[in-house]
Design a protein around this motif. Structure first.
Motif, PDB file in Angstrom:
ATOM      1  N   THR A 112      21.518  75.839 -25.752  1.00  0.00           N
ATOM      2  CA  THR A 112      21.370  74.498 -26.313  1.00  0.00           C
ATOM      3  C   THR A 112      20.005  73.908 -25.981  1.00  0.00           C
ATOM      4  O   THR A 112      19.340  73.323 -26.850  1.00  0.00           O
ATOM      5  CB  THR A 112      22.481  73.573 -25.777  1.00  0.00           C
ATOM      6  OG1 THR A 112      23.746  74.154 -26.081  1.00  0.00           O
ATOM      7  CG2 THR A 112      22.390  72.199 -26.414  1.00  0.00           C
ATOM      8  N   PRO A 154      24.330  68.228 -35.633  1.00  0.00           N
ATOM      9  CA  PRO A 154      24.939  69.548 -35.838  1.00  0.00           C
ATOM     10  C   PRO A 154      25.461  70.179 -34.558  1.00  0.00           C
ATOM     11  O   PRO A 154      26.531  70.808 -34.561  1.00  0.00           O
ATOM     12  CB  PRO A 154      23.781  70.367 -36.436  1.00  0.00           C
ATOM     13  CG  PRO A 154      22.915  69.362 -37.113  1.00  0.00           C
ATOM     14  CD  PRO A 154      22.974  68.148 -36.242  1.00  0.00           C
ATOM     15  N   LEU A 155      24.738  70.010 -33.458  1.00  0.00           N
ATOM     16  CA  LEU A 155      25.201  70.573 -32.190  1.00  0.00           C
ATOM     17  C   LEU A 155      26.450  69.845 -31.685  1.00  0.00           C
ATOM     18  O   LEU A 155      27.360  70.469 -31.135  1.00  0.00           O
ATOM     19  CB  LEU A 155      24.092  70.515 -31.146  1.00  0.00           C
ATOM     20  CG  LEU A 155      22.950  71.518 -31.341  1.00  0.00           C
ATOM     21  CD1 LEU A 155      21.838  71.276 -30.329  1.00  0.00           C
ATOM     22  CD2 LEU A 155      23.460  72.953 -31.214  1.00  0.00           C
ATOM     23  N   ALA A 201      29.320  71.116 -33.866  1.00  0.00           N
ATOM     24  CA  ALA A 201      29.676  72.488 -33.505  1.00  0.00           C
ATOM     25  C   ALA A 201      30.397  72.527 -32.160  1.00  0.00           C
ATOM     26  O   ALA A 201      31.445  73.183 -32.016  1.00  0.00           O
ATOM     27  CB  ALA A 201      28.423  73.356 -33.463  1.00  0.00           C
ATOM     28  N   SER A 240      33.899  70.831 -32.275  1.00  0.00           N
ATOM     29  CA  SER A 240      34.815  71.675 -33.059  1.00  0.00           C
ATOM     30  C   SER A 240      35.289  72.865 -32.234  1.00  0.00           C
ATOM     31  O   SER A 240      36.464  73.257 -32.306  1.00  0.00           O
ATOM     32  CB  SER A 240      34.118  72.167 -34.330  1.00  0.00           C
ATOM     33  OG  SER A 240      33.773  71.081 -35.176  1.00  0.00           O
ATOM     34  N   MET A 241      34.389  73.446 -31.441  1.00  0.00           N
ATOM     35  CA  MET A 241      34.791  74.532 -30.538  1.00  0.00           C
ATOM     36  C   MET A 241      35.824  74.038 -29.533  1.00  0.00           C
ATOM     37  O   MET A 241      36.792  74.750 -29.214  1.00  0.00           O
ATOM     38  CB  MET A 241      33.568  75.093 -29.819  1.00  0.00           C
ATOM     39  CG  MET A 241      32.610  75.855 -30.717  1.00  0.00           C
ATOM     40  SD  MET A 241      31.035  76.264 -29.896  1.00  0.00           S
ATOM     41  CE  MET A 241      31.598  77.425 -28.633  1.00  0.00           C
ATOM     42  N   GLY A 246      31.675  75.105 -25.848  1.00  0.00           N
ATOM     43  CA  GLY A 246      31.549  74.007 -26.803  1.00  0.00           C
ATOM     44  C   GLY A 246      31.065  72.731 -26.145  1.00  0.00           C
ATOM     45  O   GLY A 246      30.233  72.003 -26.700  1.00  0.00           O
TER      46      GLY A 246
END
Length: 344
Positions: free
Chosen positions: A162, A173-174, A177, A180-181, A233
């Motif tokens: 990261t 976006p990070l 992502a 969501s993980m 995540g």
């Protein structure tokens, strides 16, 4: 912790002593890093009064900026420093802001405090602080400490990725992502913990001793993988991005005070989640607690989509202008500019 796990009574002391080596190294390293150019310019503007910015502090700011802009020409550094001085002089007064002043900027405060609050209540303290116990509940027994160490290693790798790519991928976006993980991982853990059984014959889960509660082998493996996905995540999204964004979204005039407010929210939430962990496990059962974290993680995605703007490629002054009025994240348009927001 794993290395000294076999040392009774005093093993934790050796662990803390070993950690102090890293702390000393950081203390030595930070002595060679100059103060933030913006902080020095802010002090220069406030310290100069009606006569203009303090020349000595502006000189230190120039040296610091040259350090962080190694390889840039003098003209580029001087132009950036002057733009910094003009923006800061126009944005701040001569008095140091208090914590109350931070509430005059509601949108940055909602973004910053919201991120660090959701960072904690989505279960991160529980997963990290109780990872070994979770693995024991999964039936790993003596291997639990080793499994928790593996999770920490995965967390380190995700953090390095990261930090390396944050200015390429962007903040939103990070966050999407990473959260969501977390949602996927928590869904697997929730289902897995509904299949716990008691090794002692004839006893239910409620009657069983904690050491006798296990998961079937397949679900135990799924739990380990899910926990690794969860911490990965977190380190892709909430872990680094929340702290990065609170350093970007607050106006320069109240940044120190606003960061203090956000830090109080963060650590208060952390303490609250940690202290209520045992009670919530009793009331909700492990599966119910992880489902609650799943629901809060899903809510976090909605919060990021509606409230949190993309700040990649913008200067701190551009972000301050962008957030001066209440806008949803969808109304904010990213325009590429020279430089990165991870400026000192």
């Amino acid at each position: 912790g794993l290395i000294f796990s076999g040392v009774e009574t005093v093993g934790w002391r050796y662990m803390v002593m070993l950690s102090s080596v890293a702390a000393v190294a950081m203390e030595i390293g930070i002595a060679f890093v100059p103060e933030s150019p913006r902080f020095l310019v802010l002090k220069a503007v406030r310290g100069g009064g009606l006569l203009g910015a303090d020349d000595a502090l502006m000189g230190k700011a120039s040296e610091a900026l040259r350090y962080f802009r190694y390889g840039s020409s003098d003209s580029d550094v001087n132009a950036e420093l002057e733009a910094m001085r003009v923006d800061i002089a126009a944005a701040v007064g001569m008095q140091t802001a208090s914590s109350i002043d931070a509430f005059r900027y509601p949108l940055p405060l909602v973004i910053g405090c919201g991120l660090v609050f959701l960072q904690q209540i989505t279960g991160q303290p529980s997963v990290l602080y109780y990872a070994t116990n979770i693995f024991k509940d999964a039936g790993l027994g003596d291997s639990a400490a080793l499994s928790a160490t593996a999770v920490g290693f995965v967390k380190l790798l995700a953090t390095l990725l990261t930090v390396w790519r944050v200015d390429s991928f962007g903040r939103r976006p990070l966050l999407f992502a990473g959260i969501s993980m977390q949602v996927v991982a928590l869904a697997v853990i929730t289902v897995a913990f509904t299949f716990r059984v008691c090794k002692a014959p004839g006893l239910t889960i409620d009657q069983c001793d904690a050491a006798q509660v296990v998961l079937p082998q397949g679900w135990a493996l799924a739990t380990i993988i899910a926990l690794m996905v969860y911490v990965s995540g977190y380190q892709v999204g909430f872990g680094p991005i929340a702290w990065l964004m609170i350093s970007e979204v607050f106006p320069v005039g109240v940044r120190g005070a606003a960061l203090s407010v956000a830090a109080v929210v963060n650590f208060t939430s952390n303490i609250g989640v940690t202290l209520t962990q045992g009670l919530l496990l009793q009331l909700l059962t492990p599966a119910g607690l992880f489902f609650a974290y799943l629901a809060l993680s899903a809510l976090s995605i909605i919060f990021v989509k509606i409230v949190v703007p993309e700040t990649k490629g913008k200067t701190l002054e551009e972000i301050e202008t962008m957030l001066s009025s209440w806008k949803s994240a969808r109304d904010v348009r990213v325009t590429p500019t020279q430089g990165s927001l991870a400026e000192a």
